[in-house]
Design a protein around this motif. Structure first.
Motif, PDB file in Angstrom:
ATOM      1  N   LYS A 372       0.829  -1.210   0.000  1.00  0.00           N
ATOM      2  CA  LYS A 372       0.000   0.000   0.000  1.00  0.00           C
ATOM      3  C   LYS A 372       0.860   1.255   0.000  1.00  0.00           C
ATOM      4  N   LEU A 373       1.964   1.201   0.726  1.00  0.00           N
ATOM      5  CA  LEU A 373       2.890   2.334   0.753  1.00  0.00           C
ATOM      6  C   LEU A 373       3.413   2.631  -0.658  1.00  0.00           C
ATOM      7  N   LEU A 374       3.755   1.581  -1.395  1.00  0.00           N
ATOM      8  CA  LEU A 374       4.307   1.757  -2.735  1.00  0.00           C
ATOM      9  C   LEU A 374       3.279   2.276  -3.740  1.00  0.00           C
ATOM     10  N   GLU A 375       2.007   2.243  -3.363  1.00  0.00           N
ATOM     11  CA  GLU A 375       0.960   2.776  -4.238  1.00  0.00           C
ATOM     12  C   GLU A 375       0.831   4.297  -4.131  1.00  0.00           C
ATOM     13  N   ILE A 376       1.374   4.869  -3.068  1.00  0.00           N
ATOM     14  CA  ILE A 376       1.204   6.313  -2.841  1.00  0.00           C
ATOM     15  C   ILE A 376       1.954   7.105  -3.900  1.00  0.00           C
ATOM     16  N   PRO A 377       1.259   8.025  -4.590  1.00  0.00           N
ATOM     17  CA  PRO A 377       1.961   8.872  -5.568  1.00  0.00           C
ATOM     18  C   PRO A 377       2.959   9.788  -4.860  1.00  0.00           C
ATOM     19  N   ILE A 378       4.059  10.057  -5.508  1.00  0.00           N
ATOM     20  CA  ILE A 378       5.086  10.896  -4.903  1.00  0.00           C
ATOM     21  C   ILE A 378       4.859  12.376  -5.194  1.00  0.00           C
ATOM     22  N   GLY A 379       4.445  12.684  -6.411  1.00  0.00           N
ATOM     23  CA  GLY A 379       4.444  14.078  -6.832  1.00  0.00           C
ATOM     24  C   GLY A 379       3.133  14.811  -6.733  1.00  0.00           C
ATOM     25  N   ALA A 380       2.047  14.162  -6.306  1.00  0.00           N
ATOM     26  CA  ALA A 380       0.753  14.849  -6.249  1.00  0.00           C
ATOM     27  C   ALA A 380      -0.080  14.260  -5.122  1.00  0.00           C
ATOM     28  N   PRO A 381      -1.041  15.019  -4.565  1.00  0.00           N
ATOM     29  CA  PRO A 381      -1.883  14.484  -3.506  1.00  0.00           C
ATOM     30  C   PRO A 381      -2.637  13.246  -3.958  1.00  0.00           C
ATOM     31  N   LYS A 382      -2.911  12.345  -3.025  1.00  0.00           N
ATOM     32  CA  LYS A 382      -3.573  11.083  -3.345  1.00  0.00           C
ATOM     33  C   LYS A 382      -4.943  11.285  -3.973  1.00  0.00           C
TER      34      LYS A 382
END
Length: 400
Positions: A372-382
């Motif tokens: 689930k952590l790896l699904e989080i986008p880095i450059g924009a809000p979820k």
């Protein structure tokens, strides 16, 4: 009455700061890719380092021409084979320093960087030396495990330093605190173990500032008993994110017999006795500031052979002891520079994206929390990410 000189804002609030970081990053990323292309059986670590530094200098000379802005190499080209974890940059003037001829199948850690006006963009990546005419062959076995562990450890680490406001639950009004360093180590260690690997002890990521790549805040992975991190990443920070992984369960290091050739000005003061030492240290301050440098870049090698010793003993310079994995296991390392903003991470430098079609392993991450952590986008809000992506795809997209 003379007009007061306006103080320059060197934080990310000044758009020029990010511009300088990104200009340096374009150079660093370009040169890293060029050095990777030169990696082949029969070349030497020395040859790659010399060519990398030449390319860095050539590219740096093309930007900000005619402007009163200091620019240069923020990290000399280094190439570290297999079990060696310290950045290696041989000095051909020292007969005790090997050239390290490169062989097919070796795992190389390449690291280098440029700076513009003191804003350093360092980048590091791990590559496998291809056999002749086998550049497109699949990478399997232990080597694939090592590369994949490093890739996903790096991707998870980047997500763990995201502003808390961008983590799941924050948009629902829940209080989200930044993960502790203990939590970061636990998550990243679990990923490494999924691939039969371990974190390399005392791998340290630092906050970056102008003319400084080791500011006060730091995160230490797999810290020894006497080591601990300090502070945590915040919006407005720039960080050098370093991950290092070793095959097997150890990840412990020992000092090798090879002579250090990489040094860095510590910023401390000490009264040097020898004129040659004062000459060497004056050149270091003028040419390199507080950025790391190779002893081969000093103009007077005879003076350097004595001057570096006194400067190191007086703690004016720090030498990078050459550390190797204690059990002789191959190691890998990635290095990225990121700016932390309200919207997420602005990736300044990053290792080239791993080719998941080429690197094959029978191991995988199974921990649901990590997936689930790896699904989080880095450059924009979820909330801006309407479609969920699988963990692998999300991790790859984050490299772009």
């Amino acid at each position: 009455m003379a007009e007061e000189k306006k103080e320059i804002d060197y934080t990310l609030a000044n758009p020029d700061t990010l511009t300088k970081y990104k200009t340096a990053a374009e150079i660093s990323n370009k040169v890293l890719n060029a050095v990777v292309e030169l990696v082949k059986e029969g070349t030497t670590v020395l040859g790659l380092c010399e060519e990398g530094d030449k390319l860095l200098e050539d590219e740096i000379s093309k930007v900000f021409k005619g402007k009163d802005i200091k620019k240069g190499i923020s990290f000399p080209t280094t190439v570290s084979p297999d079990e060696i974890i310290t950045p290696i940059t041989p000095n051909p003037h020292d007969t005790n320093t090997p050239k390290w001829e490169i062989k097919a199948g070796q795992v190389l850690k390449i690291q280098l960087g440029a700076h513009i006006d003191g804003f350093a963009a360092i980048v590091g990546s791990t590559v496998v030396v291809p056999a002749v005419d086998a550049a497109e062959a699949e990478i399997t076995g232990d080597t694939a495990d090592l590369l994949l562990a490093t890739h996903y450890v790096n991707q998870a680490f980047l997500r763990l330093i995201l502003p808390p406001s961008l983590h799941p639950g924050a948009e629902e009004g829940k209080e989200v605190k930044p993960p502790t360093q203990t939590k970061i180590n636990s998550v990243l260690s679990t990923i490494a173990k999924s691939y039969g690997c371990s974190l390399v002890e005392n791998t340290t990521s630092y906050q970056f500032e102008r003319n400084e790549i080791e500011a006060k805040k730091k995160i230490i992975l797999a810290p020894a008993e006497h080591m601990k991190g300090e502070g945590h990443p915040e919006i407005g920070d720039v960080w050098g994110v370093e991950v290092a992984v070793a095959l097997g369960e150890s990840g412990k290091l020992k000092v090798s017999d090879n002579k250090p050739t990489l040094f860095r000005n510590t910023g401390t003061t000490f009264q040097l006795k020898r004129p040659t030492s004062r000459q060497v240290f004056s050149e270091v301050k003028t040419k390199f500031g507080q950025f790391p440098f190779s002893s081969r870049h000093l103009s007077d090698q005879k003076a350097a052979s004595f001057g570096l010793i006194e400067c190191t003993r007086g703690n004016l310079l720090r030498q990078y002891e050459i550390l190797v994995e204690k059990e002789g296991k191959p190691t890998s390392k990635d290095f990225s520079v990121v700016a932390i903003t309200k919207k997420g991470l602005s990736i300044i430098t990053a290792p080239p994206a791993i080719d998941l079609e080429k690197v094959k392993s029978d191991k995988k991450i199974t921990d649901e929390e990590i997936l689930k952590l790896l699904e989080i986008p880095i450059g924009a809000p979820k909330k801006a990410n309407k479609k969920k992506k699988k963990a692998g795809a999300a991790a790859d997209a984050a490299d772009e």
